[in-house]
Design a protein around this motif. Structure first.
Motif, PDB file in Angstrom:
ATOM      1  N   ALA A 177       0.830  -1.198   0.000  1.00 27.83           N
ATOM      2  CA  ALA A 177       0.000   0.000   0.000  1.00 27.83           C
ATOM      3  C   ALA A 177       0.869   1.254   0.000  1.00 27.83           C
ATOM      4  CB  ALA A 177      -0.915  -0.006   1.216  1.00 27.83           C
ATOM      5  N   ASP A 178       0.292   2.351  -0.492  1.00 29.91           N
ATOM      6  CA  ASP A 178       1.005   3.632  -0.439  1.00 29.91           C
ATOM      7  C   ASP A 178       1.098   4.114   1.004  1.00 29.91           C
ATOM      8  OD1 ASP A 178       1.126   3.706  -3.254  1.00 29.91           O
ATOM      9  OD2 ASP A 178      -0.932   4.480  -3.321  1.00 29.91           O
ATOM     10  N   THR A 179       0.034   3.860   1.729  1.00 27.64           N
ATOM     11  CA  THR A 179      -0.025   4.295   3.120  1.00 27.64           C
ATOM     12  C   THR A 179      -0.475   3.110   3.967  1.00 27.64           C
ATOM     13  OG1 THR A 179      -0.748   6.460   2.338  1.00 27.64           O
ATOM     14  CG2 THR A 179      -1.013   6.000   4.691  1.00 27.64           C
ATOM     15  N   VAL A 180       0.331   2.737   4.934  1.00 28.39           N
ATOM     16  CA  VAL A 180      -0.043   1.605   5.781  1.00 28.39           C
ATOM     17  C   VAL A 180      -0.430   2.123   7.160  1.00 28.39           C
ATOM     18  CG1 VAL A 180       0.761  -0.516   6.892  1.00 28.39           C
ATOM     19  CG2 VAL A 180       1.437   0.001   4.532  1.00 28.39           C
ATOM     20  N   VAL A 181      -1.641   1.777   7.568  1.00 26.71           N
ATOM     21  CA  VAL A 181      -2.131   2.179   8.884  1.00 26.71           C
ATOM     22  C   VAL A 181      -2.131   0.950   9.787  1.00 26.71           C
ATOM     23  CG1 VAL A 181      -4.070   3.161  10.161  1.00 26.71           C
ATOM     24  CG2 VAL A 181      -3.613   3.923   7.814  1.00 26.71           C
ATOM     25  N   LEU A 182      -1.391   1.014  10.880  1.00 26.61           N
ATOM     26  CA  LEU A 182      -1.367  -0.099  11.823  1.00 26.61           C
ATOM     27  C   LEU A 182      -2.253   0.246  13.013  1.00 26.61           C
ATOM     28  CD1 LEU A 182       2.335  -1.345  11.956  1.00 26.61           C
ATOM     29  CD2 LEU A 182       0.423  -2.186  10.607  1.00 26.61           C
ATOM     30  N   VAL A 183      -3.228  -0.618  13.264  1.00 31.52           N
ATOM     31  CA  VAL A 183      -4.187  -0.355  14.335  1.00 31.52           C
ATOM     32  C   VAL A 183      -3.833  -1.195  15.552  1.00 31.52           C
ATOM     33  CG1 VAL A 183      -6.621  -0.272  14.972  1.00 31.52           C
ATOM     34  CG2 VAL A 183      -5.946  -0.004  12.586  1.00 31.52           C
ATOM     35  N   SER A 184      -3.814  -0.531  16.680  1.00 30.06           N
ATOM     36  CA  SER A 184      -3.552  -1.222  17.927  1.00 30.06           C
ATOM     37  C   SER A 184      -4.689  -0.895  18.872  1.00 30.06           C
ATOM     38  CB  SER A 184      -2.223  -0.726  18.481  1.00 30.06           C
ATOM     39  OG  SER A 184      -1.973  -1.346  19.702  1.00 30.06           O
ATOM     40  N   VAL A 185      -4.764  -1.604  19.971  1.00 28.83           N
ATOM     41  CA  VAL A 185      -5.874  -1.367  20.881  1.00 28.83           C
ATOM     42  C   VAL A 185      -5.438  -1.719  22.296  1.00 28.83           C
ATOM     43  CG1 VAL A 185      -6.821  -3.653  20.442  1.00 28.83           C
ATOM     44  CG2 VAL A 185      -8.331  -1.864  21.210  1.00 28.83           C
ATOM     45  N   LYS A 197       4.568  14.947  -3.320  1.00 29.86           N
ATOM     46  CA  LYS A 197       5.376  16.160  -3.371  1.00 29.86           C
ATOM     47  C   LYS A 197       6.869  15.832  -3.359  1.00 29.86           C
ATOM     48  CE  LYS A 197       5.495  19.010   0.086  1.00 29.86           C
ATOM     49  NZ  LYS A 197       4.776  19.457   1.285  1.00 29.86           N
ATOM     50  N   THR A 198       7.219  14.875  -2.535  1.00 33.12           N
ATOM     51  CA  THR A 198       8.633  14.593  -2.339  1.00 33.12           C
ATOM     52  C   THR A 198       9.186  13.591  -3.341  1.00 33.12           C
ATOM     53  OG1 THR A 198       8.068  12.837  -0.819  1.00 33.12           O
ATOM     54  CG2 THR A 198       8.490  15.008   0.138  1.00 33.12           C
ATOM     55  N   GLY A 199       8.286  13.031  -4.166  1.00 37.90           N
ATOM     56  CA  GLY A 199       8.777  12.006  -5.081  1.00 37.90           C
ATOM     57  C   GLY A 199       8.923  10.654  -4.417  1.00 37.90           C
ATOM     58  N   GLU A 200       8.601  10.629  -3.144  1.00 38.64           N
ATOM     59  CA  GLU A 200       8.679   9.386  -2.375  1.00 38.64           C
ATOM     60  C   GLU A 200       7.732   8.321  -2.927  1.00 38.64           C
ATOM     61  OE1 GLU A 200       9.836   7.254   1.315  1.00 38.64           O
ATOM     62  OE2 GLU A 200      10.735   8.671  -0.074  1.00 38.64           O
ATOM     63  N   LEU A 201       6.597   8.810  -3.468  1.00 35.24           N
ATOM     64  CA  LEU A 201       5.593   7.873  -3.984  1.00 35.24           C
ATOM     65  C   LEU A 201       6.185   6.972  -5.066  1.00 35.24           C
ATOM     66  CD1 LEU A 201       2.586   7.041  -3.849  1.00 35.24           C
ATOM     67  CD2 LEU A 201       2.173   8.639  -5.714  1.00 35.24           C
ATOM     68  N   GLU A 202       6.947   7.606  -5.999  1.00 38.07           N
ATOM     69  CA  GLU A 202       7.538   6.802  -7.068  1.00 38.07           C
ATOM     70  C   GLU A 202       8.505   5.766  -6.505  1.00 38.07           C
ATOM     71  OE1 GLU A 202       8.753  10.243  -9.444  1.00 38.07           O
ATOM     72  OE2 GLU A 202       6.646  10.641  -8.971  1.00 38.07           O
ATOM     73  N   ARG A 203       9.315   6.236  -5.543  1.00 37.15           N
ATOM     74  CA  ARG A 203      10.281   5.322  -4.948  1.00 37.15           C
ATOM     75  C   ARG A 203       9.552   4.159  -4.277  1.00 37.15           C
ATOM     76  NH1 ARG A 203      12.209   3.401  -0.840  1.00 37.15           N
ATOM     77  NH2 ARG A 203      10.811   4.532   0.559  1.00 37.15           N
ATOM     78  N   LYS A 204       8.499   4.519  -3.537  1.00 33.36           N
ATOM     79  CA  LYS A 204       7.747   3.527  -2.785  1.00 33.36           C
ATOM     80  C   LYS A 204       7.054   2.531  -3.724  1.00 33.36           C
ATOM     81  CE  LYS A 204       5.336   3.374   1.488  1.00 33.36           C
ATOM     82  NZ  LYS A 204       4.564   3.919   2.562  1.00 33.36           N
TER      83      LYS A 204
END
Lengths: 134, 358, 555
Positions: free
Chosen positions: B158-166, B284-291
């Motif tokens: 995923a482009d953005t990973v959300v880790l859920v804890s509880v 913005k940072t170009g990180e998306l392409e790298r990722k």
């Protein structure tokens, strides 16, 4: 690879008696099917949209409130409208015998009354799924 | 197939759904269709949500859908649940939490079962992401239980990973498993009205800080106790208010930690903002392409692993393996030579693979 | 040698003899079990009751721990209340059925509401489509309630209302109808079910999340303790838990765990335990396994008495007493050969009476098929009357006490119930256990196991999986007129046109303020009801303020 049979188990209407729906869900899982369980108080619109997005082979409806004559046909109707008439729809619950011909005429493939063994339902699905499995 | 792809690109729900079914069944023709989708993919932000069972991921996903819809975004959801190892069947119940969106034409929800251990689920999920992307969903949410490697593999891309804890699931922070902490871009402590939420937040921050320092090649400055001093949000979190929003330091090297109460929706707007901002920053940072390039590399390797796993499960090869194993056991062969022998007996042309696509 | 040692010796010798004979003439089954899968021994003797102490285990009727019953004379003083759950269609139709039942000798009313009413929707809500008047009477406003009880003096009957999530609203309507009849709230007798936890667990007609739901419940406790002192403010229900597939032990355990949660909530809300606990009542199921069911009721009384006295420190003996209503088991009825259901109901009703129930509903033979017809309801009521007047079982208190088998079963159920309660305590109480899906999952497991046993033929259900016959579809089932929905909609239009809208708006506004704060919600609800605000409007305000519950389903 053989495609898995996918079944949407839904409770249209407002009654909260989901013992039967849950037992059927488990039995279908144990028969190797994939069951999408949508829970209580589902409108026909919700059921049909879920059935289409989940691309299920079967929609299994359970109702005990007596609103079946109103809600079951509506599900079939909406599926047709959306071009999804290759979905097998059947129902269960407290449904008087004399309502069955009407429901069948509206496209509900079968009605399973109280006391139907889960094995019978499983056989019925396997024999009647409309889309090819391979 | 061509027709199906065309309808899918036009946003036809049934076509998209059917295409996913074919990809799930590893239909070779459907995989070929991915080629046609490629010009229409790459626009969606792919968000992975994972966490332990009972952490409220589905409810969180449900509330996130509402948030994204309010921002005018179309949302696709892939909810992955394990199949029964005994029957191969599954009960997929995540959708139940999201059924409120069932009649919204801007939302598409699909439940996927892991279908056994022979791989395939990550491949199928990745393919399904492409389908939803091409069908015009701006956001694709992939939700999965963070318990097994395959589940981690799914969200990893995923482009953005959300880790859920509880809080309250045990003594340890539940999401902290080897290999999972590193993949998180945003950390969420859900059910933040429960006792111990602040402790989980603190522990997460401490671990993330340690990780960041290790990455920078520094030794950590102190234990978790000293963190409060240089954590501007700490006092806020330590307060009585379940203070759910917080300013996220965009440039900071440690991922943000947020608190939510998915049941009431508290903290979810802030989470949605954070997710959107994360994507903007990636762009913005170009990180998306790298990722994404990284993710493609990973998927390619994964693809080969999956194929290998599959080949090894075929009778001819398992027979060779068993015979070699016997020889190693009887000490007529060493494990290295046996391994090379097995490797060289793999039919690289993949002809053996045909049967899966029959 | 003591008596026990002598008996032990004789018993061993006898066992050996029987086992030997068994090799040639084996018993019918390898293992015998109760309806809830509890193993049953060949015979029970004093050896099974070695540490039996009469006073601590049983006590005298009407005394702690109430194993033998909550009243000293039980049915010698007064028979149980025969109360048939009824209601369908419009208020007019149900009113006629109630009058019929009272003429037939029924001694209390039990109101069934339709599903839109139970979920707080007016008859014209889109989700009400097809449901209006189906499983009970449709009530949209005080106007319907006035018709429902027309000609029935509310100071003379006791009325039980199966209403949960919107219980406060229906109770307020009942109080308002009484006012119009000139009956003061102090003179009202009856029960509201008001048990939201079992709705989450098993019955499904919830509206709000647990926290505001518990607040509504404790608000009712508080209000009634001051203004409607003879009202049973809750009927903590195992009935539906059992219907969902629970075993006898689970039925008692989960019901009492819910009870503990209500008591704790009320104490947290600042009420004194002895102020509200005497008005708590219970509602259980009765299934076919006669002895197990009798033992279940006896064990439930004993366990609750200990919980209230030892755990909550209640001082008033009335707080220790578990008073309960019983309904025979709907899920035990078969659609096949429906007349057989009359016999099942007889056995179940007998269990309830032998177990010391305070009131009883007997199901009608046709309930696996549809709502009962008048004739079927009459047979069900006659079943109770035959047990009461002809069987002789009501002439002495707790006649099965001292039976080695029944006492063993009672002890065993008590022990297992306490084990479950401990487990639920460890999870943080019933509310948490429900939120985590623990209780639901335990019940589902039992339901599934039962179904598989039936399908494998390990459980015989006469007429269903054995002794089947070819049958014609039953005739003459009750049908609810599908035009009920239309009629209710028209009534709503007329109501909205004829009422003082300003009064409604202002009442709903003050209800909203109360909901946002912490004031007792009963007075503003009563005010809204009197202004003819509809049930849907009142629940709508609360929905907006409280949110709606989403279940946690696990498999």
């Amino acid at each position: 690879m053989e495609r898995k049979i996918r079944v949407l188990v839904a409770k249209p209407g407002l009654d909260g008696h989901d013992r039967g729906a849950k037992v059927i869900a488990r039995a279908l899982r144990d028969a190797g099917m994939e069951v999408i369980y949508t829970g209580l108080r589902q409108t026909p619109e919700q059921i049909v949209n879920a059935a289409i997005q989940e691309d299920v082979d079967v929609v299994a409806l359970s109702i005990l409130s007596g609103a079946h004559n109103h809600l079951f046909p509506r599900v079939v109707e909406l599926l047709k409208e959306r071009g999804a008439d290759d979905v097998l729809v059947f129902g269960g619950g407290v449904i008087p015998e004399e309502d069955i011909p009407f429901l069948k005429s509206k496209g509900i493939a079968e009605i399973f009354g109280p006391g139907t063994p889960t094995s019978k339902t499983i056989e019925f699905i396997r024999a009647n799924v409309k889309r090819p499995l391979c | 197939m061509k027709e199906l792809v065309r309808r899918c690109i036009e946003g036809d729900v049934r076509a998209a759904a059917r295409l996913i079914t074919l990809l799930e069944s590893q239909d070779r023709e459907a995989y070929a269709a991915l080629y046609r989708l490629k010009d229409h993919a790459g626009r969606a932000q792919v968000i992975g949500i994972t966490g332990p069972p009972g952490s409220g991921k589905s409810t969180l996903a449900d509330k996130l859908i509402t948030q994204f819809r309010a921002r005018g975004l179309r949302v696709g959801v892939l909810a992955v649940d394990p199949s029964s190892p005994f029957s191969g069947g599954a009960i997929l119940g995540d959708r139940l939490r999201m059924q409120g969106h069932a009649t919204d034409p801007g939302v598409f929800i699909r439940s996927l079962a892991t279908r056994g251990s022979l791989g395939g689920i990550s491949k199928a999920t990745h393919a399904a992401i492409r389908v939803l992307d091409a069908a015009g969903y701006d956001i694709v949410l992939v939700e999965t239980v963070g318990v097994g490697q395959s589940e981690i593999d799914i969200v990893k891309v995923a482009d953005t990973v959300v880790l859920v804890s509880v809080p309250g699931l045990g003594d340890d922070i539940q999401v902290i498993k080897a290999g999972i902490m590193e993949i998180g871009d945003i950390f969420v402590v859900n059910k933040a009205d429960r006792d111990g939420a602040d402790r989980v937040v603190r522990e997460l921050r401490a671990m993330l800080e340690t990780q960041a320092q290790l990455r920078r090649g520094q030794a950590p400055l102190g234990g978790p106790d000293t963190l409060a001093a240089h954590d501007p949000d700490f006092m806020h979190h330590a307060g009585l208010v379940p203070g759910l929003s917080e300013a996220v330091d965009e440039e900071s090297s440690t991922p943000p930690v947020l608190k939510t109460i998915a049941e009431t929706g508290a903290g979810v707007p802030e989470l949605a903002d954070t997710i959107v901002r994360h994507f903007e920053r990636l762009m913005k940072t170009g990180e998306l392409e790298r990722k994404r390039l990284e993710s493609i590399r990973y998927q390619l390797s994964q693809f080969v692993f999956d194929e290998m796993t599959h080949l090894l499960s075929l009778p001819e090869l398992s027979k060779v393996r068993d015979e070699l194993a016997q020889q190693v056991f009887c000490r007529t062969l060493d494990i290295y030579s046996a391994g090379m022998a097995l490797f060289h007996s793999i039919p690289i042309q993949g002809a053996a693979h045909e049967d899966t696509h029959a | 040698m003591t008596d026990f040692e002598k008996l032990e010796q004789d018993f061993q010798a006898w066992q050996a003899k029987v086992e030997k004979a068994n090799e040639k003439y084996p018993e019918r089954k390898k293992q015998f079990v109760t309806g809830s899968n509890v193993p049953v021994n060949r015979v029970y003797t004093p050896l099974d009751q070695k540490d039996f102490d009469y006073t601590t285990k049983l006590g005298l009727p009407g005394e702690f721990p109430y194993t033998r019953g909550v009243q000293p004379t039980m049915y010698r003083g007064r028979l149980w209340t025969m109360r048939q759950y009824a209601g369908f269609g419009t208020a007019e139709e149900s009113n006629a059925r109630y009058k019929y039942l009272l003429e037939q000798g029924q001694t209390g009313l039990s109101v069934a509401f339709d599903l839109p009413t139970q979920i707080g929707y007016d008859s014209d809500h889109p989700l009400s489509e097809g449901e209006v008047g189906k499983v009970g009477v449709a009530i949209d406003s005080l106007a319907d309630m006035e018709v429902l009880f027309d000609g029935i003096p509310l100071d003379k009957v006791s009325t039980s209302m199966t209403i949960n999530a919107p219980a406060a609203v229906l109770l307020a309507m009942y109080i308002a109808v009484a006012e119009k009849q000139g009956v003061a709230p102090e003179a009202l007798n009856g029960t509201i079910q008001n048990d939201i936890l079992k709705e989450y667990i098993a019955r499904g007609t919830y509206i709000f999340p647990p926290a505001p739901s518990m607040r509504l419940i404790t608000d009712i406790f508080e209000y009634c303790s001051k203004h409607v002192p003879n009202w049973n403010t809750i009927s903590i229900s195992g009935y539906h838990i059992r219907e969902a597939g629970a075993t006898a032990v689970q039925e008692v355990a989960f019901t009492l765990a819910d009870g503990i949660a209500y008591v704790e909530a009320a104490i947290r809300a600042g009420l004194d335990v002895d102020e509200f606990a005497p008005r708590l009542s219970f509602f259980f199921n009765a299934h076919n396994d006669l002895f197990e069911e009798v033992a279940k009721f006896r064990a439930a009384r004993r366990v609750w008495a200990h919980i209230m006295r030892d755990r909550f420190g209640a001082k008033n003996p009335k707080s220790w007493m578990l008073r309960f209503h019983t309904q025979t088991g709907g899920s035990t009825l078969t659609a096949q050969q429906p007349d057989n259901n009359i016999i099942r109901v007889t056995l179940q009703a007998l269990a309830a009476v032998l177990g010391g129930t305070q009131s009883l509903h007997t199901n009608s033979r046709d309930e696996a098929l549809a709502l009962p017809t008048e004739e079927a309801v009459r047979i069900a009521l006659r079943t109770q009357q035959i047990i009461a007047y002809e069987s002789g079982v009501a002439e002495t208190v707790d006649p099965l006490a001292g039976s080695y088998y029944v006492e063993s079963l009672t002890d065993r159920i008590e022990k297992e119930v306490f084990q479950y309660i401990k487990r639920i305590d460890d999870l943080g109480g019933a509310v948490k256990a429900i939120e985590q899906g623990y209780i639901q999952q335990e019940i589902q497991d039992s339901a599934y196991a039962w179904q598989m046993d039936v399908e494998k033929g390990e459980r015989v259900i006469v007429g269903l999986n054995k002794f089947q016959i070819k049958e014609n579809p039953p005739k003459g089932l009750l049908r609810v007129d599908p035009a009920v929905g239309e009629r209710q909609k028209q009534k709503l239009v007329a109501l909205r046109a004829g009422r003082d809208q300003k009064a409604v708006d202002s009442a709903l506004a003050s209800l909203r303020r109360a909901a946002q704060g912490t004031d007792n919600l009963m007075p503003p609800i009563l005010e809204a009801v009197r202004a003819y605000a509809t049930l849907g409007e009142i629940c709508g305000v609360l929905r907006e303020e409280f949110g709606e519950y989403r279940p946690n389903v696990m498999f």
